[in-house]
Design a protein around this motif. Structure first.
Motif, PDB file in Angstrom:
ATOM      1  N   THR A  79       0.837  -1.203   0.000  1.00 54.13           N
ATOM      2  CA  THR A  79       0.000   0.000   0.000  1.00 54.13           C
ATOM      3  C   THR A  79       0.868   1.247   0.000  1.00 54.13           C
ATOM      4  O   THR A  79       0.582   2.219  -0.710  1.00 54.13           O
ATOM      5  N   SER A  80       1.944   1.240   0.772  1.00 48.28           N
ATOM      6  CA  SER A  80       2.858   2.387   0.806  1.00 48.28           C
ATOM      7  C   SER A  80       3.441   2.667  -0.575  1.00 48.28           C
ATOM      8  O   SER A  80       3.544   3.827  -0.984  1.00 48.28           O
ATOM      9  N   PHE A  81       3.809   1.621  -1.289  1.00 48.86           N
ATOM     10  CA  PHE A  81       4.357   1.818  -2.633  1.00 48.86           C
ATOM     11  C   PHE A  81       3.297   2.350  -3.593  1.00 48.86           C
ATOM     12  O   PHE A  81       3.607   3.122  -4.486  1.00 48.86           O
ATOM     13  N   THR A  88      -8.782  21.520  12.427  1.00 48.00           N
ATOM     14  CA  THR A  88      -8.785  21.313  10.977  1.00 48.00           C
ATOM     15  C   THR A  88      -7.937  20.102  10.628  1.00 48.00           C
ATOM     16  O   THR A  88      -7.137  19.639  11.415  1.00 48.00           O
ATOM     17  N   GLU A  89      -8.110  19.644   9.419  1.00 46.38           N
ATOM     18  CA  GLU A  89      -7.402  18.468   8.922  1.00 46.38           C
ATOM     19  C   GLU A  89      -6.499  18.898   7.773  1.00 46.38           C
ATOM     20  O   GLU A  89      -6.750  19.896   7.114  1.00 46.38           O
ATOM     21  N   THR A  90      -5.458  18.152   7.570  1.00 46.53           N
ATOM     22  CA  THR A  90      -4.635  18.371   6.387  1.00 46.53           C
ATOM     23  C   THR A  90      -5.369  17.720   5.218  1.00 46.53           C
ATOM     24  O   THR A  90      -5.094  16.593   4.837  1.00 46.53           O
ATOM     25  N   THR A  91      -6.303  18.464   4.691  1.00 47.80           N
ATOM     26  CA  THR A  91      -7.280  17.951   3.730  1.00 47.80           C
ATOM     27  C   THR A  91      -6.625  17.256   2.537  1.00 47.80           C
ATOM     28  O   THR A  91      -6.974  16.123   2.208  1.00 47.80           O
ATOM     29  N   TYR A 132      -5.796   8.489   1.475  1.00 46.62           N
ATOM     30  CA  TYR A 132      -6.922   7.557   1.529  1.00 46.62           C
ATOM     31  C   TYR A 132      -7.470   7.221   0.146  1.00 46.62           C
ATOM     32  O   TYR A 132      -7.747   6.077  -0.150  1.00 46.62           O
ATOM     33  N   PHE A 133      -7.631   8.226  -0.687  1.00 45.64           N
ATOM     34  CA  PHE A 133      -8.158   7.954  -2.014  1.00 45.64           C
ATOM     35  C   PHE A 133      -7.099   7.301  -2.897  1.00 45.64           C
ATOM     36  O   PHE A 133      -7.422   6.493  -3.753  1.00 45.64           O
ATOM     37  N   GLY A 134      -5.827   7.660  -2.666  1.00 39.56           N
ATOM     38  CA  GLY A 134      -4.750   7.014  -3.417  1.00 39.56           C
ATOM     39  C   GLY A 134      -4.624   5.543  -3.066  1.00 39.56           C
ATOM     40  O   GLY A 134      -4.342   4.706  -3.923  1.00 39.56           O
ATOM     41  N   ALA A 135      -4.845   5.207  -1.805  1.00 35.42           N
ATOM     42  CA  ALA A 135      -4.727   3.816  -1.362  1.00 35.42           C
ATOM     43  C   ALA A 135      -5.786   2.928  -2.004  1.00 35.42           C
ATOM     44  O   ALA A 135      -5.532   1.759  -2.295  1.00 35.42           O
ATOM     45  N   CYS A 136      -6.979   3.478  -2.241  1.00 33.99           N
ATOM     46  CA  CYS A 136      -8.033   2.650  -2.831  1.00 33.99           C
ATOM     47  C   CYS A 136      -8.221   2.953  -4.317  1.00 33.99           C
ATOM     48  O   CYS A 136      -9.179   2.478  -4.921  1.00 33.99           O
ATOM     49  N   HIS A 137      -7.314   3.738  -4.893  1.00 37.53           N
ATOM     50  CA  HIS A 137      -7.312   4.056  -6.323  1.00 37.53           C
ATOM     51  C   HIS A 137      -8.600   4.736  -6.777  1.00 37.53           C
ATOM     52  O   HIS A 137      -9.050   4.550  -7.891  1.00 37.53           O
TER      53      HIS A 137
END
Length: 151
Positions: free
Chosen positions: A20-22, A106-109, A116-121
């Motif tokens: 997942t990191s890669f 606040t969050e680092t949006t 999160y979106f990159g991890a699940c493509h």
């Protein structure tokens, strides 16, 4: 008790974590590059100079503007900036209190979306970014109002 091989399960989880990191690494590199470009190009300073008159009009320190703009993009950058505000103005000052409340509410949006979106493509971000940024704007406004009203 269930007969699960704990070490083998651990190794499987660690292997999946590395994979997942890669997968999300290119997204994170792009995000870090974009943050550095915004800082080094002077765009952040230009945006802050545009926001400063409005900040002074409503009675807050213009030094809060860079934090409000930096927080959705860079957690480490906004933490360093919050620390510099606390050193310059003091933690009990209005600016220090607003910076503290803002940093914690606040969050680092863009980082969160990238991870999160990159991890699940997932590529369709139609409502995610606007909704998240609206939440960041609400946090800025409510941070200021909370400190102004509750002191």
């Amino acid at each position: 008790m269930k007969g699960i091989e704990v070490f083998d399960t651990f190794l499987t989880g660690a292997r999946e974590g590395i994979e997942t990191s890669f997968h999300i690494l290119p997204t994170l590199i792009g995000l870090i590059l974009a943050v550095n470009m915004v800082r080094e190009s002077g765009l952040l300073d230009m945006l802050c100079s545009l926001v400063a008159p409005a900040a002074q009009m409503i009675g807050i320190s213009p030094e809060i503007a860079p934090l409000a703009l930096l927080r959705p993009v860079s957690g480490s950058g906004s933490s360093a900036y919050t620390l510099s505000l606390l050193k310059a103005f003091g933690p009990d000052s209005e600016t220090g209190k607003i910076a503290s409340v803002l940093s914690s509410s606040t969050e680092t949006t863009f980082y969160a979306v990238a991870v999160y979106f990159g991890a699940c493509h997932y590529k369709k971000l139609y409502y995610t970014i606007p909704a998240a940024l609206l939440g960041d704007v609400a946090a800025v406004v409510l941070s200021i109002l909370t400190v102004k009203w509750l002191g």
